[in-house]
Design a protein around this motif. Sequence first.
Motif, mmCIF file in Angstrom:
data_model
loop_
_atom_site.group_PDB
_atom_site.id
_atom_site.type_symbol
_atom_site.label_atom_id
_atom_site.label_comp_id
_atom_site.label_asym_id
_atom_site.label_seq_id
_atom_site.Cartn_x
_atom_site.Cartn_y
_atom_site.Cartn_z
ATOM 1 N N GLY A 124 0.777 -1.236 0.000
ATOM 2 C CA GLY A 124 0.000 0.000 0.000
ATOM 3 C C GLY A 124 0.804 1.279 0.000
ATOM 4 N N GLN A 125 2.137 1.187 -0.048
ATOM 5 C CA GLN A 125 2.974 2.391 -0.020
ATOM 6 C C GLN A 125 3.849 2.473 -1.262
ATOM 7 O OE1 GLN A 125 4.990 2.331 3.924
ATOM 8 N NE2 GLN A 125 3.911 4.282 4.098
ATOM 9 N N TRP A 126 3.960 3.678 -1.798
ATOM 10 C CA TRP A 126 4.862 3.913 -2.921
ATOM 11 C C TRP A 126 6.262 4.152 -2.391
ATOM 12 C CZ3 TRP A 126 3.756 2.954 -7.785
ATOM 13 C CH2 TRP A 126 2.414 2.878 -8.163
ATOM 14 N N ARG A 127 7.237 3.444 -2.968
ATOM 15 C CA ARG A 127 8.647 3.586 -2.601
ATOM 16 C C ARG A 127 9.460 3.767 -3.877
ATOM 17 N NH1 ARG A 127 7.910 4.245 2.469
ATOM 18 N NH2 ARG A 127 7.676 2.481 3.852
ATOM 19 N N ILE A 128 10.584 4.422 -3.743
ATOM 20 C CA ILE A 128 11.472 4.663 -4.875
ATOM 21 C C ILE A 128 12.397 3.464 -5.034
ATOM 22 C CG2 ILE A 128 13.249 6.168 -5.846
ATOM 23 C CD1 ILE A 128 12.040 8.391 -3.952
ATOM 24 N N ALA A 129 12.394 2.864 -6.239
ATOM 25 C CA ALA A 129 13.270 1.736 -6.549
ATOM 26 C C ALA A 129 14.583 2.216 -7.151
ATOM 27 C CB ALA A 129 12.577 0.776 -7.507
ATOM 28 N N ALA A 130 14.522 3.322 -7.888
ATOM 29 C CA ALA A 130 15.724 3.915 -8.502
ATOM 30 C C ALA A 130 15.435 5.376 -8.809
ATOM 31 C CB ALA A 130 16.109 3.174 -9.774
ATOM 32 N N GLN A 131 16.501 6.168 -8.797
ATOM 33 C CA GLN A 131 16.383 7.589 -9.097
ATOM 34 C C GLN A 131 17.642 8.033 -9.823
ATOM 35 O OE1 GLN A 131 15.141 9.910 -5.738
ATOM 36 N NE2 GLN A 131 15.457 11.864 -6.764
ATOM 37 N N ALA A 132 17.440 8.799 -10.893
ATOM 38 C CA ALA A 132 18.564 9.330 -11.660
ATOM 39 C C ALA A 132 18.272 10.791 -11.964
ATOM 40 C CB ALA A 132 18.746 8.542 -12.959
ATOM 41 N N TRP A 133 19.332 11.570 -12.128
ATOM 42 C CA TRP A 133 19.128 12.979 -12.451
ATOM 43 C C TRP A 133 20.240 13.485 -13.344
ATOM 44 C CZ3 TRP A 133 20.080 11.083 -7.605
ATOM 45 C CH2 TRP A 133 21.254 11.463 -6.964
ATOM 46 N N ASP A 134 19.918 14.596 -14.017
ATOM 47 C CA ASP A 134 20.877 15.251 -14.897
ATOM 48 C C ASP A 134 20.673 16.750 -14.789
ATOM 49 O OD1 ASP A 134 22.953 15.512 -16.668
ATOM 50 O OD2 ASP A 134 21.922 14.578 -18.356
ATOM 51 N N LYS A 135 21.753 17.475 -14.964
ATOM 52 C CA LYS A 135 21.723 18.934 -14.863
ATOM 53 C C LYS A 135 21.156 19.558 -16.128
ATOM 54 C CE LYS A 135 25.872 18.950 -12.032
ATOM 55 N NZ LYS A 135 27.275 19.361 -11.955
ATOM 56 N N ALA A 136 20.402 20.618 -15.940
ATOM 57 C CA ALA A 136 19.906 21.396 -17.069
ATOM 58 C C ALA A 136 20.958 22.439 -17.437
ATOM 59 C CB ALA A 136 18.596 22.076 -16.706
ATOM 60 N N SER A 137 20.943 22.830 -18.696
ATOM 61 C CA SER A 137 21.879 23.840 -19.183
ATOM 62 C C SER A 137 21.254 24.530 -20.389
ATOM 63 C CB SER A 137 23.200 23.175 -19.594
ATOM 64 O OG SER A 137 22.983 22.333 -20.715
ATOM 65 N N ALA A 138 21.963 25.483 -20.949
ATOM 66 C CA ALA A 138 21.472 26.148 -22.153
ATOM 67 C C ALA A 138 21.331 25.144 -23.291
ATOM 68 C CB ALA A 138 22.415 27.276 -22.551
ATOM 69 N N ILE A 139 22.235 24.185 -23.353
ATOM 70 C CA ILE A 139 22.194 23.160 -24.402
ATOM 71 C C ILE A 139 21.155 22.087 -24.084
ATOM 72 C CG2 ILE A 139 23.551 21.333 -25.522
ATOM 73 C CD1 ILE A 139 26.025 23.101 -25.023
ATOM 74 N N ASN A 140 20.918 21.841 -22.796
ATOM 75 C CA ASN A 140 20.004 20.803 -22.332
ATOM 76 C C ASN A 140 19.008 21.429 -21.347
ATOM 77 O OD1 ASN A 140 19.119 18.113 -22.185
ATOM 78 N ND2 ASN A 140 20.355 17.730 -20.359
ATOM 79 N N PRO A 141 18.076 22.274 -21.867
ATOM 80 C CA PRO A 141 17.167 22.998 -20.966
ATOM 81 C C PRO A 141 16.081 22.095 -20.371
ATOM 82 C CG PRO A 141 16.584 23.441 -23.238
ATOM 83 C CD PRO A 141 17.844 22.593 -23.267
ATOM 84 N N LEU A 142 15.476 22.575 -19.300
ATOM 85 C CA LEU A 142 14.346 21.857 -18.715
ATOM 86 C C LEU A 142 13.224 21.763 -19.741
ATOM 87 C CD1 LEU A 142 14.009 23.472 -15.166
ATOM 88 C CD2 LEU A 142 14.871 21.209 -15.706
ATOM 89 N N PRO A 143 12.557 20.618 -19.835
ATOM 90 C CA PRO A 143 11.401 20.514 -20.726
ATOM 91 C C PRO A 143 10.285 21.453 -20.263
ATOM 92 C CG PRO A 143 12.119 18.345 -19.962
ATOM 93 C CD PRO A 143 12.867 19.358 -19.168
#
Length: 150
Positions: A121-140
Amino acid sequence: MANGLGTDEDLIRAVIARQFASLSWSEEHAPGWDEFTGDFLAGASLFPAARPAKPMAVADFVDRMRNLSDTSLKALDETVLGVHITVFGNIAIAAVGAEMTENGAETSHSVEMLLLVKSDGQWRIAAQAWDKASAINPLPDTLVSAATSR
């Protein structure tokens, strides 16, 4: 409804909000290490933005952040800018646009992707990944507004 507490998306949004709040601190407000680690499944992996990609255990990430909070990173403010969630049965993915302000001065943005699993009954995180935003790779655009999408 899920357990009378809200929809699965509402429950996942609560996990995300708790994650970001627990990793925000100042000299007057301590980090919430227990709240942060409590949302992960045992054995979950984190994948920071550094490349080549290398998995990191949640405990190792907390140790690294705890050391930074005790030394050079006296204040960190993490803000959720936008969230997109897809749920299928007992699994979900969430994309989060985020803003981080370090020591009240340096601001950066990132996208974090979470794989979540519902168990007992509880949501848990199995995996998490992240990447930095930049002028070349802006936030969607879908992750920039504080208005969240479903």
